[in-house]
Design an enzyme around this catalytic site. Structure first.
Site, PDB file in Angstrom:
ATOM      1  N   HIS A 240      30.472 -58.369  83.524  1.00 55.84           N
ATOM      2  CA  HIS A 240      31.743 -57.810  83.063  1.00 55.84           C
ATOM      3  C   HIS A 240      31.748 -57.663  81.535  1.00 55.84           C
ATOM      4  CE1 HIS A 240      36.228 -57.371  83.647  1.00 55.84           C
ATOM      5  NE2 HIS A 240      36.171 -57.618  82.348  1.00 55.84           N
ATOM      6  N   GLU A 244      31.212 -53.966  79.409  1.00 53.01           N
ATOM      7  CA  GLU A 244      32.248 -53.574  78.451  1.00 53.01           C
ATOM      8  C   GLU A 244      31.638 -53.271  77.077  1.00 53.01           C
ATOM      9  OE1 GLU A 244      35.358 -53.013  79.117  1.00 53.01           O
ATOM     10  OE2 GLU A 244      35.839 -52.556  77.025  1.00 53.01           O
ATOM     11  N   LYS A 247      29.569 -50.047  77.144  1.00 53.84           N
ATOM     12  CA  LYS A 247      30.437 -48.859  77.192  1.00 53.84           C
ATOM     13  C   LYS A 247      31.000 -48.562  75.803  1.00 53.84           C
ATOM     14  CE  LYS A 247      33.212 -50.170  80.486  1.00 53.84           C
ATOM     15  NZ  LYS A 247      34.378 -50.197  81.379  1.00 53.84           N
ATOM     16  N   ASN A 248      31.482 -49.601  75.125  1.00 55.39           N
ATOM     17  CA  ASN A 248      32.040 -49.405  73.786  1.00 55.39           C
ATOM     18  C   ASN A 248      30.993 -48.851  72.824  1.00 55.39           C
ATOM     19  OD1 ASN A 248      34.433 -50.437  74.686  1.00 55.39           O
ATOM     20  ND2 ASN A 248      34.198 -52.437  73.721  1.00 55.39           N
TER      21      ASN A 248
HETATM   22  N1  P4A Z   1      33.420 -47.718  66.407  1.00 48.13           N
HETATM   23  N2  P4A Z   1      32.842 -48.855  66.821  1.00 48.13           N
HETATM   24  C1  P4A Z   1      33.370 -49.202  68.029  1.00 48.13           C
HETATM   25  C2  P4A Z   1      34.347 -48.239  68.364  1.00 48.13           C
HETATM   26  C3  P4A Z   1      34.322 -47.315  67.306  1.00 48.13           C
HETATM   27  C4  P4A Z   1      32.983 -50.338  68.822  1.00 48.13           C
HETATM   28  C5  P4A Z   1      35.175 -48.190  69.553  1.00 48.13           C
HETATM   29  C6  P4A Z   1      35.137 -46.102  67.160  1.00 48.13           C
HETATM   30  C7  P4A Z   1      36.566 -48.246  69.476  1.00 48.13           C
HETATM   31  C8  P4A Z   1      37.335 -48.260  70.629  1.00 48.13           C
HETATM   32  C9  P4A Z   1      36.720 -48.223  71.881  1.00 48.13           C
HETATM   33  C10 P4A Z   1      35.331 -48.160  71.992  1.00 48.13           C
HETATM   34  C11 P4A Z   1      34.566 -48.135  70.819  1.00 48.13           C
HETATM   35  C12 P4A Z   1      31.632 -50.570  69.076  1.00 48.13           C
HETATM   36  C13 P4A Z   1      31.232 -51.652  69.849  1.00 48.13           C
HETATM   37  C14 P4A Z   1      32.200 -52.521  70.379  1.00 48.13           C
HETATM   38  C15 P4A Z   1      33.545 -52.295  70.127  1.00 48.13           C
HETATM   39  C16 P4A Z   1      33.936 -51.212  69.354  1.00 48.13           C
HETATM   40  O1  P4A Z   1      31.832 -53.545  71.159  1.00 48.13           O
HETATM   41  O2  P4A Z   1      30.687 -49.740  68.575  1.00 48.13           O
HETATM   42  O3  P4A Z   1      37.514 -48.226  72.986  1.00 48.13           O
HETATM   43  C17 P4A Z   1      37.299 -49.075  74.007  1.00 48.13           C
END
Ligand code: P4A
Length: 419
Positions: A240, A244, A247-248
């Site tokens: 999980h 996550e 995906k981010n």
């Molecule tokens: N830059 N970095 C991250 C995000 C942005 C990021 C981001 C624009 C923001 C919101 C989002 C997903 C990505 C990343 C890794 C992470 C968290 C944020 O673990 O590169 O929405 C879920």
């Protein structure tokens, strides 16, 4: 609320059971218990421990801002808890006959099903509140504090229910012939879960962006060179969190570099040492300003109406809003953590910390007492440093876009350029 005899009685029983502190178990104890204890012992333990954990969190539900408690969705969740508490009290005086043991398993399954939509329903309740009342900083702090505790309590109660029903129930146990003890894998292959989470995130990324970053994986076992890195853990919890994070990272990378021929890889380090097993997921997705990293863990901020299905295509990488705060709870549940460190303009590092020793991986459980109840009544000090900036204040501070209400493609590209 109606004050029927039943309601008054349940109030008394809540007062009684909430006086007890929950008893946290370590993953080592879960394993020992699962390998040695009998169903009867488990039943005797759970028929007290489950009402104690329920009562401790129900007392906090009752301290929630009244505006929130009155929202239909919050009322519904409250009712589920009251019903489950009552269901368990039926076993208070029962003997441990075979019939009782069977009924207990059935009751646990029923309770697990009843609460399967708690997260979504509470999110709906928060949305109902936001749309009907102005929410001040104090209320927002209380809600953040409460939801962390509610969801942590829920993770722990589901863990207990799953262990009992998987070990002793009649449900088809898909992993019964494996090494698993209930939902715990005593030899959880961390790199295997990392690859699995990456592959599934990549599948979604390819679908949406028609491309995806590669995975660059590094593995260091500091305890035994070249030996596979294993922990005693619940693989679904680890999956999980990593799903996550991938995906981010993929979303950030694709939005930051999307127009280019080649995008930089997502780099994962898996490291085992004496105290911690660390998994670091690094990307070059442009990062976010330091002032906005906390917002990614903020429930109020992450609660936005789902974009309507017909109006915009589904955004598979957007997650369901509470992805990061819930992932951090999974990490903290067994004394680990999940930390984000972003360099605006470059990218983000996310680290998942797990306890290397199962004897140290104790459940972290919310306890209802004077300290926790005070939190809902008094504001935490916020103005005792100069130049205090309240980033979580609604409206007045610059905010990053709502994570799960991602707009369609071109807008994403535009907005991410400003990150
Ligand atoms: N830059 N970095 C991250 C995000 C942005 C990021 C981001 C624009 C923001 C919101 C989002 C997903 C990505 C990343 C890794 C992470 C968290 C944020 O673990 O590169 O929405 C879920």
């Amino acid at each position: 609320m109606r004050t029927t005899l039943a309601v008054r009685n349940i109030g008394k029983m809540l007062d009684f059971y909430s006086q007890f502190n929950p008893s946290p178990l370590s993953t080592k104890q879960f394993i020992d218990f699962g390998q040695n204890a009998c169903e009867r012992t488990s039943y005797i333990f759970l028929r007290k421990e489950l009402p104690v954990r329920l009562a401790n969190i129900m007392k906090e539900i009752h301290l929630l801002p009244e505006n929130l408690l009155r929202m239909p969705s919050a009322t519904l969740v409250n009712q589920w808890y009251a019903q489950s508490f009552k269901d368990l009290l039926k076993f208070e005086q029962s003997d441990a006959s075979d019939k009782t043991l069977t009924q207990f398993c059935e009751a646990l399954v029923m309770i697990r099903n009843r609460h399967s939509d708690t997260v979504q329903t509470m999110a709906q309740g928060v949305l109902e509140l936001k749309e009907s009342h102005p929410v001040d900083q104090q209320t927002e702090n209380s809600i953040q504090y409460f939801l962390d505790r509610l969801y942590m309590s829920r993770i722990s109660i589901r863990m207990l229910i799953n262990q009992h029903t998987m070990l002793f129930g009649t449900e088809l146990n898909v992993v019964s012939n494996s090494r698993h003890v209930g939902s715990i894998d005593p030899n959880c292959d961390v790199v295997g879960v990392v690859r699995d989470a990456y592959e599934n995130a990549r599948f979604l990324c390819d679908q949406y962006y028609l491309a995806s970053p590669e995975l660059e994986l590094h593995e260091y076992n500091g305890l035994e060179a070249n030996a596979p890195i294993q922990v005693v853990y619940v693989p679904s919890h680890l999956y999980h969190m990593l799903f996550e994070l991938f995906k981010n990272s993929m979303r950030a990378v694709m939005e930051f570099h999307g127009e280019k021929e080649k995008v930089p890889p997502v780099v994962a380090h898996v490291v085992a040492a004496s105290e911690d097993v660390c998994i670091k997921v690094s990307d070059r997705g442009g990062g976010i300003p330091r002032s906005q990293t906390d917002l990614l863990f903020n429930y109020m901020y992450s609660t936005a109406p789902q974009p309507s299905k017909s109006a915009s295509p589904t955004v598979p990488l957007a997650g369901y809003g509470y992805g990061l705060p819930l992932s951090r709870l999974y990490a903290r549940y067994l004394q680990g953590d999940l930390v984000l460190q972003s360099c605006e303009g470059l990218g983000t590092d996310a680290v998942v910390y797990l306890k290397a020793l199962s004897s140290e991986a104790n459940e972290l459980l919310p306890v209802f007492n004077k300290t926790s109840s005070r939190f809902y009544r008094t504001s935490i000090p916020t103005g005792d440093w100069s130049n205090h900036v309240r980033h979580l204040t609604t409206g007045t501070q610059p905010r990053i876009r709502q994570p799960q209400a991602a707009p369609s493609g071109p807008e994403l590209t535009k907005q991410s350029a400003s990150c």
